[in-house]
Design an enzyme around this catalytic site. Structure first.
Site, PDB file in Angstrom:
ATOM      1  N   ASN A  12       0.870  -1.175   0.000  1.00 20.26           N
ATOM      2  CA  ASN A  12       0.000   0.000   0.000  1.00 20.26           C
ATOM      3  C   ASN A  12       0.909   1.228   0.000  1.00 20.26           C
ATOM      4  O   ASN A  12       1.437   1.613   1.043  1.00 20.26           O
ATOM      5  CB  ASN A  12      -0.899  -0.036   1.245  1.00 20.26           C
ATOM      6  CG  ASN A  12      -1.861   1.140   1.302  1.00 20.26           C
ATOM      7  OD1 ASN A  12      -1.794   2.058   0.479  1.00 20.26           O
ATOM      8  ND2 ASN A  12      -2.753   1.129   2.277  1.00 20.26           N
ATOM      9  N   ARG A  96      -2.807  -1.950  -3.231  1.00 17.58           N
ATOM     10  CA  ARG A  96      -4.007  -1.134  -3.020  1.00 17.58           C
ATOM     11  C   ARG A  96      -3.946   0.036  -4.000  1.00 17.58           C
ATOM     12  O   ARG A  96      -2.924   0.681  -4.150  1.00 17.58           O
ATOM     13  CB  ARG A  96      -4.028  -0.602  -1.594  1.00 17.58           C
ATOM     14  CG  ARG A  96      -5.174   0.322  -1.391  1.00 17.58           C
ATOM     15  CD  ARG A  96      -5.220   0.924  -0.028  1.00 17.58           C
ATOM     16  NE  ARG A  96      -6.352   1.822   0.010  1.00 17.58           N
ATOM     17  CZ  ARG A  96      -6.248   3.146   0.044  1.00 17.58           C
ATOM     18  NH1 ARG A  96      -5.076   3.736   0.067  1.00 17.58           N
ATOM     19  NH2 ARG A  96      -7.335   3.895   0.057  1.00 17.58           N
ATOM     20  N   HIS A 185     -13.236   2.625   0.768  1.00 15.74           N
ATOM     21  CA  HIS A 185     -13.164   1.539   1.765  1.00 15.74           C
ATOM     22  C   HIS A 185     -13.765   0.248   1.211  1.00 15.74           C
ATOM     23  O   HIS A 185     -14.190  -0.621   1.982  1.00 15.74           O
ATOM     24  CB  HIS A 185     -13.962   1.865   3.058  1.00 15.74           C
ATOM     25  CG  HIS A 185     -13.386   2.958   3.891  1.00 15.74           C
ATOM     26  ND1 HIS A 185     -14.177   3.854   4.564  1.00 15.74           N
ATOM     27  CD2 HIS A 185     -12.116   3.301   4.173  1.00 15.74           C
ATOM     28  CE1 HIS A 185     -13.410   4.697   5.221  1.00 15.74           C
ATOM     29  NE2 HIS A 185     -12.143   4.388   4.992  1.00 15.74           N
ATOM     30  N   ARG A 246     -12.709  15.174   8.789  1.00 11.69           N
ATOM     31  CA  ARG A 246     -13.615  15.550   7.692  1.00 11.69           C
ATOM     32  C   ARG A 246     -15.005  15.863   8.232  1.00 11.69           C
ATOM     33  O   ARG A 246     -15.473  15.190   9.143  1.00 11.69           O
ATOM     34  CB  ARG A 246     -13.747  14.408   6.677  1.00 11.69           C
ATOM     35  CG  ARG A 246     -12.474  14.090   5.939  1.00 11.69           C
ATOM     36  CD  ARG A 246     -12.766  13.077   4.821  1.00 11.69           C
ATOM     37  NE  ARG A 246     -11.531  12.600   4.243  1.00 11.69           N
ATOM     38  CZ  ARG A 246     -11.118  11.334   4.300  1.00 11.69           C
ATOM     39  NH1 ARG A 246     -11.855  10.393   4.884  1.00 11.69           N
ATOM     40  NH2 ARG A 246      -9.978  10.987   3.753  1.00 11.69           N
ATOM     41  N   GLU A 391      -8.048  -5.673   5.428  1.00  9.67           N
ATOM     42  CA  GLU A 391      -7.964  -5.234   4.029  1.00  9.67           C
ATOM     43  C   GLU A 391      -6.792  -5.878   3.307  1.00  9.67           C
ATOM     44  O   GLU A 391      -6.877  -6.214   2.131  1.00  9.67           O
ATOM     45  CB  GLU A 391      -7.852  -3.707   3.977  1.00  9.67           C
ATOM     46  CG  GLU A 391      -9.153  -3.045   4.385  1.00  9.67           C
ATOM     47  CD  GLU A 391      -9.014  -1.580   4.734  1.00  9.67           C
ATOM     48  OE1 GLU A 391      -9.188  -0.748   3.845  1.00  9.67           O
ATOM     49  OE2 GLU A 391      -8.741  -1.265   5.908  1.00  9.67           O
TER      50      GLU A 391
END
Ligand code: ADP
Length: 409
Positions: A12, A96, A185, A246, A391
């Site tokens: 990643n 990823r 996601h 956020r 993941e």
């Protein structure tokens, strides 16, 4: 006969970091993991951890991702602390990749055409896509002849119908410019969907869920018959839930009003909404870290208390809506750093789900951290299940699946 795919490296690559994990797919065992941070910045650092052993960290020279990867290879094949004898043991690499837009609806084996298409998608993720692609190119250089597979964060959401993914603006913005909801996601939502089907003993194609990935970035997905029919993030990860830094959903007119008050340019407004808002702005806790906010709230800090209530309120609102969309969920799944670990964060959501016939089992909720378990009472109409995501393993599984099918083709 083709070589059996056994050891898969998962990569990643971010702008200045590179996370890695090595799996032995026989038994899906994680062999080692770690990261290189501060790539291209001063004093880059390699962290390496063999399964079951202590972390080792040291400074390295890593002017770019290829140099960082070389240090990773040295660490994992080190005579004393390594887990492989040579780089030749690595059969495949899974990467990823942030954005597949509508081009990539599934993970795919990398070839020149795929890489070219990924480069065309850079405008969809100008910060993440270049390093993601750079990670693939570095692996092509270092692991000559080893197949690479890219796994997109958006791909699992590609089953959303138009009524879910379109914005209420003139269709030309979608048709000409690709402005629509994509969702993120996806790899995590896919992992927990598969794991939930297993846990519930239901065929994947018959399982209805609301999956809640709650971390620094958070999103929900509505899963009907094993497929996504809606998700809370949008064209970018800004939309939906209240996150660490956020805003999540906000009236765009409110954002414009703030830009006027603070005299922000559009780019500055983007940074403000993504990096200087959310739980951090509400509470003053760095990164909007849930642990800090909960301990502040416990001490009676009013801002922290209100922020927790807001987090629970917004999330519960979507859980209820998505339960309706999927026609009644078989389970509500909680995952991500908060979903897996934060009893207080989970309570804020579940205590608002009474209308769905869901009651929190306070004892179970206090006990379950980072493991699979049910946190709703036995008489709840829909179980709330904590399910740790993985993941990296999902990327490794997809890498294996894609390479097996591409061999047959
Ligand atoms: P990311 O989205 O960056 O992958 P994570 O999934 O690691 O983030 O989630 C980070 C969030 O999870 C933070 O808000 C953190 O406070 C929370 N978290 C992690 N561990 C715990 C814990 N043991 N108890 C409560 N909250 C936790």
């Amino acid at each position: 006969m083709a070589k059996e795919i056994r050891k898969i490296l998962v990569v990643n690559a971010g702008s200045s970091s590179l996370k890695y994990m090595l799996f032995d797919m026989k038994g899906e065992k994680m062999l080692c993991k770690g990261l290189v941070e501060r790539i291209g910045i001063d004093a880059p650092r390699l962290v390496y951890q063999k399964a079951g052993a202590e972390k080792i960290a040291r400074e390295i020279a890593a002017p770019d991702h290829a140099a960082a990867l070389k240090s990773v290879v040295e660490a994992i094949s080190d005579k004393e602390n390594g887990v492989i004898a040579s780089l030749k043991e690595i059969d495949a690499i899974g990467h990823r990749m942030l954005h597949g837009a509508e081009v990539f609806k599934d993970s795919v084996k990398v070839d020149a055409k795929v890489l070219k298409e990924c480069k065309k998608l850079i405008p969809f993720g100008p910060l993440h896509m270049p390093p993601n692609i750079g990670g693939v190119e570095a692996c092509q250089k270092i692991f000559k002849g080893v197949p690479n597979v890219v796994v997109f964060d958006t791909a699992f959401h590609q089953t959303m119908p138009e009524c879910a993914f379109l914005y209420a603006v003139a269709p030309e913005f979608y048709r000409k410019n690709g402005i629509r909801k994509y969702g993120f996601h996806g790899t995590s939502h896919k992992f927990v969907t598969q794991a939930a089907a297993k846990f519930l003993k239901k065929p994947l194609t018959k399982v209805n869920l609301v999956t809640c990935h709650l971390g620094n970035g958070s999103s929900l997905a509505a899963i009907k018959n094993g497929e996504v029919i809606d998700t809370t993030m949008g064209l970018t990860p800004l939309a939906g839930l209240i996150m660490g830094t956020r805003t999540g959903d906000i009236d765009v007119a409110a954002a414009i009003a703030i830009a006027k008050i603070k005299r922000l340019t559009l780019d500055e407004l983007d940074t403000f909404l993504n990096k200087k808002s959310g739980l951090e702005a509400l509470t003053g806790s760095k990164g909007g870290d849930m642990r800090d906010i909960c301990s502040k709230a416990e001490k009676g800090d009013l801002d922290a208390i209100v922020a927790l209530e807001m987090f629970g309120h917004r999330t519960a609102l979507y859980v209820g809506g998505y339960n309706t969309l999927v026609g009644g969920a078989d389970a509500i799944i909680m995952t991500g750093g908060i979903g897996e670990n934060s009893s207080e964060g989970r309570e804020q959501i579940v205590k608002r789900l009474g209308a769905l016939g869901i009651k929190l089992d306070k004892k179970a909720n206090a006990k379950i951290h980072g493991e699979i378990g049910v946190i709703s009472t036995k008489d709840s109409k829909i179980p709330v299940v904590v399910l740790p995501t993985n993941e990296e393993l999902m990327i490794a599984r997809d890498t294996m699946r894609v390479l097996k099918t591409s061999k047959k083709a």
